[in-house]
Design a protein around this motif. Sequence first.
Motif, PDB file in Angstrom:
ATOM      1  N   GLU A  37      21.399  41.187  71.112  1.00 32.88           N
ATOM      2  CA  GLU A  37      22.273  41.772  72.123  1.00 32.88           C
ATOM      3  C   GLU A  37      23.735  41.454  71.787  1.00 32.88           C
ATOM      4  O   GLU A  37      24.041  40.431  71.180  1.00 32.88           O
ATOM      5  CB  GLU A  37      21.980  41.229  73.527  1.00 32.88           C
ATOM      6  CG  GLU A  37      20.576  41.435  74.029  1.00 32.88           C
ATOM      7  CD  GLU A  37      19.726  40.219  73.830  1.00 32.88           C
ATOM      8  OE1 GLU A  37      18.715  40.066  74.538  1.00 32.88           O
ATOM      9  OE2 GLU A  37      20.069  39.402  72.946  1.00 32.88           O
ATOM     10  N   SER A  38      24.602  42.315  72.255  1.00 31.27           N
ATOM     11  CA  SER A  38      26.036  42.067  72.154  1.00 31.27           C
ATOM     12  C   SER A  38      26.742  42.831  73.259  1.00 31.27           C
ATOM     13  O   SER A  38      26.141  43.695  73.900  1.00 31.27           O
ATOM     14  CB  SER A  38      26.561  42.499  70.782  1.00 31.27           C
ATOM     15  OG  SER A  38      26.353  43.878  70.582  1.00 31.27           O
ATOM     16  N   GLY A  39      28.019  42.471  73.476  1.00 29.51           N
ATOM     17  CA  GLY A  39      28.818  43.223  74.435  1.00 29.51           C
ATOM     18  C   GLY A  39      29.069  42.523  75.751  1.00 29.51           C
ATOM     19  O   GLY A  39      29.785  43.054  76.605  1.00 29.51           O
ATOM     20  N   GLY A  40      28.504  41.347  75.932  1.00 34.64           N
ATOM     21  CA  GLY A  40      28.749  40.635  77.185  1.00 34.64           C
ATOM     22  C   GLY A  40      30.173  40.116  77.255  1.00 34.64           C
ATOM     23  O   GLY A  40      30.936  40.193  76.294  1.00 34.64           O
ATOM     24  N   GLY A  41      30.527  39.589  78.429  1.00 35.57           N
ATOM     25  CA  GLY A  41      31.867  39.044  78.584  1.00 35.57           C
ATOM     26  C   GLY A  41      32.228  38.862  80.038  1.00 35.57           C
ATOM     27  O   GLY A  41      31.368  38.913  80.923  1.00 35.57           O
ATOM     28  N   LEU A  42      33.518  38.649  80.254  1.00 36.97           N
ATOM     29  CA  LEU A  42      34.059  38.446  81.598  1.00 36.97           C
ATOM     30  C   LEU A  42      34.756  39.716  82.052  1.00 36.97           C
ATOM     31  O   LEU A  42      35.577  40.283  81.311  1.00 36.97           O
ATOM     32  CB  LEU A  42      35.045  37.287  81.580  1.00 36.97           C
ATOM     33  CG  LEU A  42      35.810  36.984  82.874  1.00 36.97           C
ATOM     34  CD1 LEU A  42      34.847  36.553  83.968  1.00 36.97           C
ATOM     35  CD2 LEU A  42      36.868  35.911  82.613  1.00 36.97           C
ATOM     36  N   VAL A  43      34.443  40.154  83.260  1.00 40.41           N
ATOM     37  CA  VAL A  43      35.032  41.382  83.790  1.00 40.41           C
ATOM     38  C   VAL A  43      35.285  41.198  85.278  1.00 40.41           C
ATOM     39  O   VAL A  43      34.581  40.419  85.942  1.00 40.41           O
ATOM     40  CB  VAL A  43      34.106  42.591  83.517  1.00 40.41           C
ATOM     41  CG1 VAL A  43      32.791  42.449  84.254  1.00 40.41           C
ATOM     42  CG2 VAL A  43      34.787  43.902  83.842  1.00 40.41           C
TER      43      VAL A  43
END
Length: 122
Positions: free
Chosen positions: A6-12
């Motif tokens: 998986e990739s693309g996570g983060g803080l939003v």
Amino acid sequence: QVQLVESGGGLVQVGGSLRLSCAASERTFGRNFMGWFRQAPGKEREFVGAVIWSGGSIVYADSVKGRFTISRDNAKNTVYLQMNSLKPEDTAVYYCAAGNGFIYSRRSYDSWGQGTQVTVSS
């Protein structure tokens, strides 16, 4: 066993969007569907949505319907989770997985990615 990354996570911020990707090491032969799950601290891992390879049908949990969209790119062996109108309660580690059987049950999935953190701040 199929490897999933998986990739693309983060803080939003609340109301924002993120797109997660799940790349498979090979076409998920023998697995009928690819799904997304999430797990918040202190909670059970819960079903978010899944796509059935044959026919392309997609199902979602009620909590994300209308906000999250699953899509796939067969040529890239990749499944995406587009998340819009994010809420603080969407904060969790998100996992993709491949499996057979009852699509909504995590016990149906036998290949899992390592997970990616999604944090929605208010």
